[in-house]
Design a protein around this motif. Structure first.
Motif, PDB file in Angstrom:
ATOM      1  N   ARG A 295     -39.406   7.726 -51.956  1.00  7.16           N
ATOM      2  CA  ARG A 295     -38.488   7.772 -52.343  1.00  7.16           C
ATOM      3  C   ARG A 295     -38.567   7.266 -53.689  1.00  7.16           C
ATOM      4  N   ASN A 296     -39.434   6.445 -53.836  1.00  5.09           N
ATOM      5  CA  ASN A 296     -39.246   5.882 -56.015  1.00  5.09           C
ATOM      6  C   ASN A 296     -40.174   6.579 -56.959  1.00  5.09           C
ATOM      7  N   ILE A 297     -40.497   7.915 -56.351  1.00  7.98           N
ATOM      8  CA  ILE A 297     -41.552   8.614 -57.114  1.00  7.98           C
ATOM      9  C   ILE A 297     -39.904   9.113 -58.287  1.00  7.98           C
ATOM     10  N   ALA A 298     -40.133   8.988 -59.756  1.00 13.02           N
ATOM     11  CA  ALA A 298     -39.308   8.251 -60.364  1.00 13.02           C
ATOM     12  C   ALA A 298     -39.035  10.889 -60.980  1.00 13.02           C
ATOM     13  N   GLY A 299     -37.820  10.687 -61.221  1.00  8.28           N
ATOM     14  CA  GLY A 299     -37.465  12.402 -61.193  1.00  8.28           C
ATOM     15  C   GLY A 299     -37.553  13.401 -60.460  1.00  8.28           C
TER      16      GLY A 299
ATOM     17  N   ASN B 275     -42.044   0.568 -58.304  1.00  9.61           N
ATOM     18  CA  ASN B 275     -42.658   0.621 -57.049  1.00  9.61           C
ATOM     19  C   ASN B 275     -42.295   1.602 -56.466  1.00  9.61           C
ATOM     20  N   GLY B 276     -42.930   2.874 -57.349  1.00  7.88           N
ATOM     21  CA  GLY B 276     -43.012   4.313 -56.618  1.00  7.88           C
ATOM     22  C   GLY B 276     -44.158   4.483 -56.086  1.00  7.88           C
ATOM     23  N   PRO B 277     -44.912   4.975 -56.526  1.00  9.07           N
ATOM     24  CA  PRO B 277     -46.523   5.786 -56.279  1.00  9.07           C
ATOM     25  C   PRO B 277     -46.723   5.351 -57.636  1.00  9.07           C
ATOM     26  N   MET B 278     -48.119   4.755 -57.968  1.00  3.52           N
ATOM     27  CA  MET B 278     -49.267   5.897 -58.713  1.00  3.52           C
ATOM     28  C   MET B 278     -49.662   6.868 -59.462  1.00  3.52           C
ATOM     29  N   ARG B 279     -48.940   7.391 -60.524  1.00  7.13           N
ATOM     30  CA  ARG B 279     -49.646   8.920 -60.968  1.00  7.13           C
ATOM     31  C   ARG B 279     -50.867   8.350 -61.187  1.00  7.13           C
ATOM     32  N   TRP B 280     -51.689  10.189 -60.496  1.00 10.99           N
ATOM     33  CA  TRP B 280     -53.036   9.966 -60.178  1.00 10.99           C
ATOM     34  C   TRP B 280     -53.443  11.810 -60.639  1.00 10.99           C
TER      35      TRP B 280
END
Length: 432
Positions: free
Chosen positions: A290-294, A406-411
């Motif tokens: 839910r905290n993924i930016a954009g 606090n979103g997931p790390m880009r990968w």
């Protein structure tokens, strides 16, 4: 020239002279067409009779008269894919054709009689694999072998004394001399997934890129993806007047690793590695996604999870805020999956996640890691320069590692890695 013409005209009166003229003509044509090449494209000339010599490497890159046989591939789909790629690269190092290995339709691997072997070409396209990987690796059928009685067995070592260096030395030894004289080398011992690794990530990526699902399984994946996008139109409220029927609506795929077997494994792994960035519960996954930016909402979220191993029936609860979660049963596609064995179900889910507009997985999962590898390859082919930038198409994230807000790390996959260690066994050191 005029004198030569008159001479020939006169001599044509006799049969012997005609033969002489014919021989001279052939010699002249040979001199003009093949001026100075004793062997032209594999052709050797001798007394006007050509002998074609075998050219084993010019077209295919790998010999097709020498073969390698490996043990049945076991464990999960993506462990089997890595094992297959490792077997291909082993065969390539020995300059041999890999005979089509047997996959395993089930997850059982200790009880050999429960493995449910399934042929490679029942899952992936055999001919297309060779067409795409031509010149790099080559896959053969057992019917290609002329002598099945004289097989040389090559035993892979095991234990702490069997080092990477010893394994590499063994491969080099079996690639020359009397070992190489055998038409077939059969490797006995442990599963190829557990063999020592000698090849860079880019070589694995090249082999894996040649794997295409067979038409039947690909159509099943098409049906699931179409259903996800149709549901998006229905629940988000898009109509044909607003969105054309053929326009693809975006969806997020989350590889939700919260099954019983995974939670047991990851807790042990965290203790061994002294980290808290491997296991993620349902609440943490939901919060990170839910905290993924954009990320634009409302959006459909497809939850890829092994239903039979799931000990949590509430995975659809707690999303809110424009995130519309669906799993197989709620989508109405569970019937598509249930008619297939585990391996095929996993292959369908893999394809659904691979095609997602946004993918979120666990960096210690082989399933997630290979999806990100393929998505990274896709971006490379599209000449994306900044794969970690904003508004990148096909972004991927690792929910087990906290990122921005606090979103997931880009990968993305680091394609310059010298081995597949990180992808095979997981890591929290990801490129972005």
């Amino acid at each position: 020239m005029e004198v030569l013409t008159k001479f020939l005209a006169g001599t044509l009166k006799s049969i012997t002279s005609k033969c002489v003229v014919l021989l001279v003509t052939v010699l002249i044509l040979r001199a003009l067409l093949f001026p100075s090449f004793p062997g032209f494209d594999g052709i050797e000339w001798s007394n006007l009779v050509y002998i074609r010599t075998p050219v084993l490497n010019s077209d295919f890159g790998i010999r097709q008269d020498k073969f390698l046989v490996v043990p049945q591939l076991v464990w999960g789909l993506n462990n089997q894919k890595i094992a297959f790629a490792r077997a291909c690269l082993t065969a390539r190092m020995l300059n041999r054709t890999l005979l089509m290995p047997s996959l395993s339709a089930s997850l059982f691997y200790k009880e050999i009689d429960l493995l449910q072997p399934i042929s490679f070409d029942k899952v992936f396209q055999f001919e297309k694999f060779n067409a795409l990987c031509r010149g790099f690796v080559w896959l053969g059928r057992y019917s290609d072998v002329s002598n099945r009685t004289q097989v040389l067995e090559m035993e892979k070592g095991s234990g702490r004394r069997w080092t990477v260096e010893r394994d590499l030395s063994q491969l080099k030894e079996y690639g020359k001399g009397s070992f190489d004289d055998h038409e077939v080398i059969r490797i006995v011992g442990k599963n190829p997934f557990l063999w020592h690794d000698h090849w860079p990530v880019k070589d694995y990526a090249k082999v894996l890129e040649c794997l295409d699902l067979n038409d039947e399984i690909a159509k099943e994946a098409d049906r699931v993806v179409s259903r996800i996008r149709d549901v998006g139109r229905e629940v988000i409220g898009h109509t044909k007047a607003v969105e054309p029927e053929n326009k693809s609506l975006p969806y997020v795929a989350v590889h939700m690793r919260i099954e019983i077997d995974w939670m047991i494994h990851c807790k042990k792994l965290e203790r061994r590695l002294n980290t808290d960035q491997i296991c993620s519960g349902k609440e943490e996954i939901i919060e990170r996604v839910r905290n993924i930016a954009g990320l634009k909402t409302p959006v459909v979220v497809y939850l890829a999870v092994a239903d039979k191993l799931l000990n949590n029936s509430s995975i659809l609860q707690g999303w809110e805020g424009g995130f519309l979660p669906f799993e197989k049963k709620k989508l109405g596609v569970d019937g598509i999956y249930n008619k297939h064995p585990y391996l095929i179900q996993s292959a369908i889910d893999y394809e659904v996640c691979l095609r997602a507009d946004t993918f979120v997985g666990n960096s210690f999962s082989t399933f997630s890691s290979l999806i990100v590898l393929e998505r990274t390859q896709k971006m490379i082919r599209m000449s994306v320069t900044n794969m970690c930038g904003e508004n990148v198409r096909w972004p991927s994230y690792a929910y087990n590692i906290p990122g921005e807000s606090n979103g997931p790390m880009r990968w993305v996959t680091n394609m310059s890695e010298s081995s597949l260690q990180a992808i095979s066994y997981g890591t929290n050191h990801i490129s972005c």
